[in-house]
Design a protein around this motif. Structure first.
Motif, short mmCIF file in Angstrom:
data_model
loop_
_atom_site.label_atom_id
_atom_site.label_comp_id
_atom_site.label_asym_id
_atom_site.label_seq_id
_atom_site.Cartn_x
_atom_site.Cartn_y
_atom_site.Cartn_z
N ASP A 120 16.98 47.98 61.99
CA ASP A 120 15.99 48.06 63.07
C ASP A 120 15.12 46.81 63.09
OD1 ASP A 120 17.08 50.55 63.62
OD2 ASP A 120 15.41 51.67 62.72
N ALA A 121 14.71 46.34 61.92
CA ALA A 121 13.90 45.11 61.84
C ALA A 121 14.73 43.90 62.28
CB ALA A 121 13.37 44.92 60.43
N GLN A 149 19.14 51.44 57.57
CA GLN A 149 18.79 51.57 58.99
C GLN A 149 17.45 50.89 59.26
OE1 GLN A 149 20.80 53.20 61.61
NE2 GLN A 149 19.41 51.73 62.59
N LYS A 150 16.50 51.02 58.34
CA LYS A 150 15.21 50.36 58.49
C LYS A 150 15.41 48.84 58.56
CE LYS A 150 10.74 49.76 56.26
NZ LYS A 150 9.92 50.05 55.09
N TRP A 151 16.29 48.31 57.71
CA TRP A 151 16.57 46.87 57.76
C TRP A 151 17.20 46.51 59.11
CZ3 TRP A 151 20.49 43.53 58.71
CH2 TRP A 151 20.23 42.19 58.42
N ALA A 197 19.13 55.54 55.32
CA ALA A 197 17.78 55.36 55.89
C ALA A 197 17.23 53.99 55.53
CB ALA A 197 16.85 56.47 55.41
N PHE A 198 17.44 53.56 54.30
CA PHE A 198 16.98 52.26 53.82
C PHE A 198 17.61 51.13 54.63
CE2 PHE A 198 17.69 48.75 50.68
CZ PHE A 198 16.37 48.37 50.53
#
Length: 183
Positions: free
Chosen positions: A172-173, A168-170, A165-166
């Motif tokens: 996506d950004a 994936q957030k990167w 999740a961590f």
């Protein structure tokens, strides 16, 4: 744009490097219209300004791969509190001769993984300084400083559940950054 080609520069030559694993695993978190290609940097000659007028074939190949991309991804270890020499050499070769940098205007992301607790923070800062000079718009947030721990990667080479999740957030950004800045 129907497809985004991303040139990936891994700052380690080691076949089984943690950063090479991270680069490969991260690519799996990107949308299908993003195509990641790890460019070869281990065959480049040491940068020598005397060769600017007649660059070696590996340098021309590197510059063409960067020029043909819509974005860059730098995944680097930290050597002696900075970026590895092989990565700096690749940057020097691809950014010269002066005024003919393959990097100018290419949006980028920077991250790395290390067994150390600060997870490549100083190497990333040094790299960001170099990229700023080369006119490479670099994603600032979120920053990623990864310490290699058990479970970071699955046996099949994907990001482990505890970090997915961590990261994936990167990703996506990063995808939004590339789409915003790609030319």
């Amino acid at each position: 744009m129907s497809e985004y080609k991303i040139a990936v520069l891994v700052g380690s030559l080691r076949h089984d490097s943690l950063n090479r694993k991270l680069a490969s695993a991260l690519a799996k978190l990107a949308p299908q219209d993003f195509k990641f290609h790890q460019v070869e940097i281990g065959d480049l000659p040491l940068y020598n300004q005397d060769e600017d007028a007649n660059q070696a074939a590996p340098v021309k190949r590197l510059k063409a791969e960067i020029a043909g991309s819509q974005g860059l991804l730098f995944v680097t270890p930290e050597y002696n509190r900075s970026i590895p020499g092989v990565l700096k050499n690749a940057i020097d070769n691809a950014s010269r001769p002066y005024g003919q940098s393959a990097f100018a205007g290419k949006p980028a992301g920077v991250l790395g993984v290390s067994v150390g607790a600060i997870g490549t923070a100083l190497a990333q800062q040094h790299l960001r300084n170099v990229l700023a000079y080369l006119d490479v718009p670099t994603l600032g947030q979120p920053e990623i400083f990864i310490q290699a721990k058990d479970g970071l990667f699955t046996d099949s080479g994907e990001i482990g559940e505890s970090s997915k999740a961590f990261l994936q957030k990167w990703m996506d950004a990063y995808v939004a950054w590339i789409k915003r800045h790609a030319v």
